[in-house]
Every structure is written in structure tokens, then in C-alpha cells.
Design a protein around this motif. Structure first.
Motif, PDB file in Angstrom:
ATOM      1  N   VAL A   1       0.842  -1.254   0.002  1.00 15.72           N
ATOM      2  CA  VAL A   1       0.037   0.156   0.097  1.00 15.72           C
ATOM      3  C   VAL A   1       0.749   1.206  -0.151  1.00 15.72           C
ATOM      4  CG1 VAL A   1      -1.843   1.176   1.237  1.00 15.72           C
ATOM      5  CG2 VAL A   1      -1.825  -1.019   1.085  1.00 15.72           C
ATOM      6  N   LEU A   2       1.861   1.253   0.767  1.00 15.94           N
ATOM      7  CA  LEU A   2       2.750   2.472   0.834  1.00 15.94           C
ATOM      8  C   LEU A   2       3.432   2.781  -0.466  1.00 15.94           C
ATOM      9  CD1 LEU A   2       4.361   1.763   4.507  1.00 15.94           C
ATOM     10  CD2 LEU A   2       2.475   3.328   3.838  1.00 15.94           C
TER      11      LEU A   2
ATOM     12  N   GLU B   1       2.192   1.809  -3.367  1.00 17.95           N
ATOM     13  CA  GLU B   1       1.159   2.300  -4.323  1.00 17.95           C
ATOM     14  C   GLU B   1       1.112   3.890  -4.114  1.00 17.95           C
ATOM     15  OE1 GLU B   1      -3.058   0.333  -4.648  1.00 17.95           O
ATOM     16  OE2 GLU B   1      -1.489  -1.166  -4.490  1.00 17.95           O
ATOM     17  N   ILE B   2       1.090   4.394  -2.883  1.00 20.61           N
ATOM     18  CA  ILE B   2       0.555   5.760  -2.771  1.00 20.61           C
ATOM     19  C   ILE B   2       1.439   6.682  -3.320  1.00 20.61           C
ATOM     20  CG2 ILE B   2       0.659   7.407  -0.883  1.00 20.61           C
ATOM     21  CD1 ILE B   2      -0.682   5.221   0.816  1.00 20.61           C
ATOM     22  N   VAL B   3       2.813   6.261  -3.359  1.00 20.05           N
ATOM     23  CA  VAL B   3       3.863   7.239  -3.888  1.00 20.05           C
ATOM     24  C   VAL B   3       4.100   7.010  -5.315  1.00 20.05           C
ATOM     25  CG1 VAL B   3       4.858   7.523  -1.797  1.00 20.05           C
ATOM     26  CG2 VAL B   3       5.810   5.842  -3.218  1.00 20.05           C
TER      27      VAL B   3
ATOM     28  N   GLN C   1       3.992   9.599  -8.017  1.00 17.37           N
ATOM     29  CA  GLN C   1       5.032  10.477  -7.853  1.00 17.37           C
ATOM     30  C   GLN C   1       6.415  10.248  -8.274  1.00 17.37           C
ATOM     31  OE1 GLN C   1       4.623  12.172  -3.970  1.00 17.37           O
ATOM     32  NE2 GLN C   1       3.234  13.772  -4.762  1.00 17.37           N
TER      33      GLN C   1
ATOM     34  N   ILE D   1      10.499   6.758  -3.222  1.00 18.61           N
ATOM     35  CA  ILE D   1      10.418   8.150  -3.378  1.00 18.61           C
ATOM     36  C   ILE D   1      11.293   9.052  -2.495  1.00 18.61           C
ATOM     37  CG2 ILE D   1       8.809   8.141  -1.390  1.00 18.61           C
ATOM     38  CD1 ILE D   1       8.077   9.819  -4.424  1.00 18.61           C
ATOM     39  N   THR D   2      11.938   8.364  -1.609  1.00 25.71           N
ATOM     40  CA  THR D   2      12.942   9.136  -0.782  1.00 25.71           C
ATOM     41  C   THR D   2      14.503   9.256  -1.363  1.00 25.71           C
ATOM     42  OG1 THR D   2      13.724   7.078   0.261  1.00 25.71           O
ATOM     43  CG2 THR D   2      11.863   8.529   1.366  1.00 25.71           C
TER      44      THR D   2
ATOM     45  N   LYS E   1      16.332  15.766  -3.922  1.00 26.96           N
ATOM     46  CA  LYS E   1      15.409  14.656  -4.047  1.00 26.96           C
ATOM     47  C   LYS E   1      15.430  14.394  -5.423  1.00 26.96           C
ATOM     48  CE  LYS E   1      14.508  14.150   0.404  1.00 26.96           C
ATOM     49  NZ  LYS E   1      14.920  12.877   1.020  1.00 26.96           N
TER      50      LYS E   1
ATOM     51  N   ASN F   1      13.232  12.239  -7.072  1.00 27.31           N
ATOM     52  CA  ASN F   1      11.887  12.379  -7.770  1.00 27.31           C
ATOM     53  C   ASN F   1      11.113  13.743  -7.337  1.00 27.31           C
ATOM     54  OD1 ASN F   1      11.487   9.435  -8.716  1.00 27.31           O
ATOM     55  ND2 ASN F   1      12.402   9.073  -6.484  1.00 27.31           N
ATOM     56  N   SER F   2      11.803  14.704  -7.078  1.00 25.49           N
ATOM     57  CA  SER F   2      11.176  15.791  -6.784  1.00 25.49           C
ATOM     58  C   SER F   2      10.636  16.561  -7.845  1.00 25.49           C
ATOM     59  CB  SER F   2      12.066  16.787  -6.048  1.00 25.49           C
ATOM     60  OG  SER F   2      11.437  18.056  -5.946  1.00 25.49           O
ATOM     61  N   PRO F   3       9.449  17.075  -7.908  1.00 27.75           N
ATOM     62  CA  PRO F   3       8.840  17.701  -9.144  1.00 27.75           C
ATOM     63  C   PRO F   3       9.639  18.950  -9.419  1.00 27.75           C
ATOM     64  CG  PRO F   3       7.298  18.088  -7.203  1.00 27.75           C
ATOM     65  CD  PRO F   3       8.511  17.026  -6.922  1.00 27.75           C
ATOM     66  N   ARG F   4      10.533  19.576  -8.276  1.00 30.65           N
ATOM     67  CA  ARG F   4      11.397  20.546  -8.733  1.00 30.65           C
ATOM     68  C   ARG F   4      12.615  20.301  -9.470  1.00 30.65           C
ATOM     69  NH1 ARG F   4       8.996  24.974  -7.688  1.00 30.65           N
ATOM     70  NH2 ARG F   4      10.740  25.942  -7.223  1.00 30.65           N
TER      71      ARG F   4
END
Lengths: 202, 115
Positions: free
Chosen positions: B3-4, B6-8, B11, B54-55, B74, B76-79
Motif C-alpha cells: 500500500v505504501l 502504491e501511494i507514492v 510521484q 520516493i525518498t 531529491k 523524484n522531486s517535481p522541482r
């Protein structure tokens, strides 16, 4: 005094917000809760809604008898509300009760730490590790001497730590996913993964 | 699927190349100056990679006007606008902290030839 839901902690992760900053989130699995009973001041002396969750076939006959023809739920908890008449027995409530941005209180059972010393349990300072010291993690003085000749009640000492009911207040809801019955909350919540938690509006 | 994870999942970025310690990379990050947003490129050596999923983050080191500068991004950051691998370096360890004590040519790594 507000309605809440029963769920389980899934764990923690991190997500990026729209502005690109990353925040820590706790994930809660909240299956739809069934209203199993209403408590009214007239009959019970207080007003509450009783919710049940997690169907089980292993109920005893007395337990099953309480539920009659409702789903056979294994976990039952009550939430104090102002007006129980707003709810009906048999009705289901799910995470759509909460929306992103809401503030909630999360109650759970903290992880047990066993018999813990004063340094861990009460954040006492420890003594020097070296230079001839044998006062490493001792509690130090626990009070005066001959007068009063006893130790004051409530002095903080070593003992059992954790495995107690803890409520974390005013946590921000990041996302409420009614399709997958998940609630994402900013910050940490008590307990280990899979622990039972109660979520209430703050 | 967990589940964890799947949430990320949505992203996680798939447009980021494989990074390895010792690589020379160009990281194009979006920076906000006042009310204007522009892209700033930071080029240097990958000092370390940390975290999974994600981290995941990457620390890049470069010498800017004689001073060592390290920035952590990071992955995977959108920045992050894009990450480009300029050169693969030979590194026999995962964390290249020894580069901090080296200056000049000693702080360079041999190039890894990939055919």
C-alpha cells in the motif's frame, strides 16, 4: 465530542506537495465502519454512536447476539456525539467523513518499550561515561534525607514504558481516499504498523 | 503491491537516468527568485546516493571558485527539471567522502568505459 472512525495504521512514507516540498505522512487504512448501536441519555445516561469494523466469523454467541442481523464485526468502539439521532443503526461511515486540510486527533496504543530507565523514560540527563565515573545512566537523587524520611509520591523513576493509550492532537489530513479506504495524515501517529487507531475530528 | 508503494507510485519519476557514485552529472533544478522561476544547473560529481523509492536523493559535489560545494537533491522531486549524466567515473565504494579531502587533480576519478 465528535464522530470518528476506527482504522488501522499501515505505516509511514513521504510525499511531495504541489510546491515541491516533501512532507512525512502516516497512512491509515479505514474500512467502512458500521453503526452498530446508538447510546442515548435517556436509556444509557450518555450520548454516543457505537461503530464496528472488521467482519469476523469467530464471534461468541453473546457477541453475535448483540449485533443481531448486523454484519458480524470483531472490533467495536464508541464515539461520544452531541446528537446520536443524526445516525441510524446499520448505516456505514467511511473516510469521506474527512477531507484534505481537516484537523484530526488520532488515538492509539504506543509501542511498548519494556522496563525502561529514567534516561529513556523521563529524559533525565545521564552521568559522564568516562573519567572514573560509575554514574552512567543512574537516576541521581530521588529526594531529601531524614526529613521527611520518605520518597515523595509520584517521583519519576524507572519502570514500564510505552504500550499505553496515546492521543496525538491536531494532525492535518493530507488526503482522504474513499476508493481505497485510505487516510493520509501529516506526521506520526502512535503504535506499530497494523495497530488499531481511532480517528476523530479535532 | 504494498500500500505504501502504491501511494507514492504516481510521484516516482521514470525520466531520471541511472545514477552511480562517481558519475559527473548535470542537475537542472527549478529555483524561485522573487516571483520569477528559472532553471539552475548544478554540475558535479555524485558523492553518494541515499534512500530508496520516493525518498531517493543524490548528493553532488563541485568546486565553485575554489570552495567545495555540495548540494543534495531529491531525485523524484517535481522541482527537478532533468538530470543528465555527463561522464561515468570509476568508484569502488558507495560513498565517496574521501573526495572531500582531495584537491585539484587528485579529486578526479578515472572514466568508466561502457561499451
Amino acid at each position: 465530542m465528535s464522530i470518528g472512525l476506527i482504522g488501522r495504521k499501515v505505516g509511514m512514507t513521504q510525499i511531495f506537495q504541489d510546491d515541491g516540498t516533501m512532507i512525512p505522512v502516516s497512512v491509515l487504512a479505514i474500512e467502512p465502519n458500521t453503526v452498530t448501536r446508538l447510546r442515548t441519555p435517556d436509556r444509557d445516561g450518555y450520548a454516543a454512536v457505537q461503530l464496528g469494523v472488521e467482519p469476523s466469523r469467530k464471534l461468541t454467541k453473546p457477541e453475535a447476539g448483540q449485533l443481531r442481523d448486523l454484519p458480524k464485526v470483531a472490533v467495536i468502539r464508541e464515539f461520544r456525539v452531541e446528537d446520536p439521532a443524526a445516525y441510524a443503526v446499520g448505516q456505514t461511515l467511511d473516510v469521506s467523513l474527512f477531507a484534505a486540510g481537516d484537523l484530526i486527533d488520532v488515538t492509539g496504543t504506543s509501542k511498548g518499550k519494556g522496563f525502561a530507565g529514567t534516561v529513556k523514560r523521563h529524559n533525565f540527563r545521564r552521568g559522564p561515561k568516562t573519567h572514573g565515573s560509575d554514574h552512567h545512566r543512574e537516576p541521581g537523587s530521588i529526594g531529601p534525607g531524614t526529613t521527611p524520611g520518605r520518597v515523595y509520591r509520584g517521583s519519576r523513576m524507572a519502570g514500564h514504558m510505552g504500550d499505553e493509550r496515546v492521543t496525538v492532537k491536531k494532525l492535518r489530513v493530507v488526503r482522504a481516499d474513499a476508493d481505497r479506504n485510505l487516510l493520509l495524515v501529516r506526521g506520526s501517529i502512535p503504535g506499530a504498523p497494523n495497530a488499531l487507531v481511532l480517528v476523530k475530528k479535532a | 503491491m504494498n500500500v505504501l508503494d502504491e501511494i507514492v507510485k504516481d510521484q516516482l519519476r521514470s525520466d531520471i537516468p541511472d545514477l552511480a557514485p562517481g558519475d559527473t552529472v548535470k542537475v537542472a533544478a527549478k529555483v524561485v527568485e522573487g516571483n520569477r522561476e528559472r532553471i539552475q544547473v548544478f554540475e558535479g560529481t555524485v558523492l553518494r546516493l541515499t534512500g530508496g523509492g520516493i525518498t531517493r536523493s543524490v548528493t553532488v559535489r563541485r568546486i565553485a571558485s575554489g570552495v567545495g560545494v555540495e548540494r543534495t537533491f531529491k531525485v523524484n522531486s517535481p522541482r527537478i527539471d532533468r538530470i543528465e549524466v555527463v561522464r561515468h567515473g570509476v568508484a569502488r565504494r558507495a560513498k565517496l567522502y574521501f573526495l572531500r579531502k582531495r584537491v585539484g587533480k587528485a579529486a578526479t576519478l578515472r572514466e568508466r568505459r561502457t561499451s
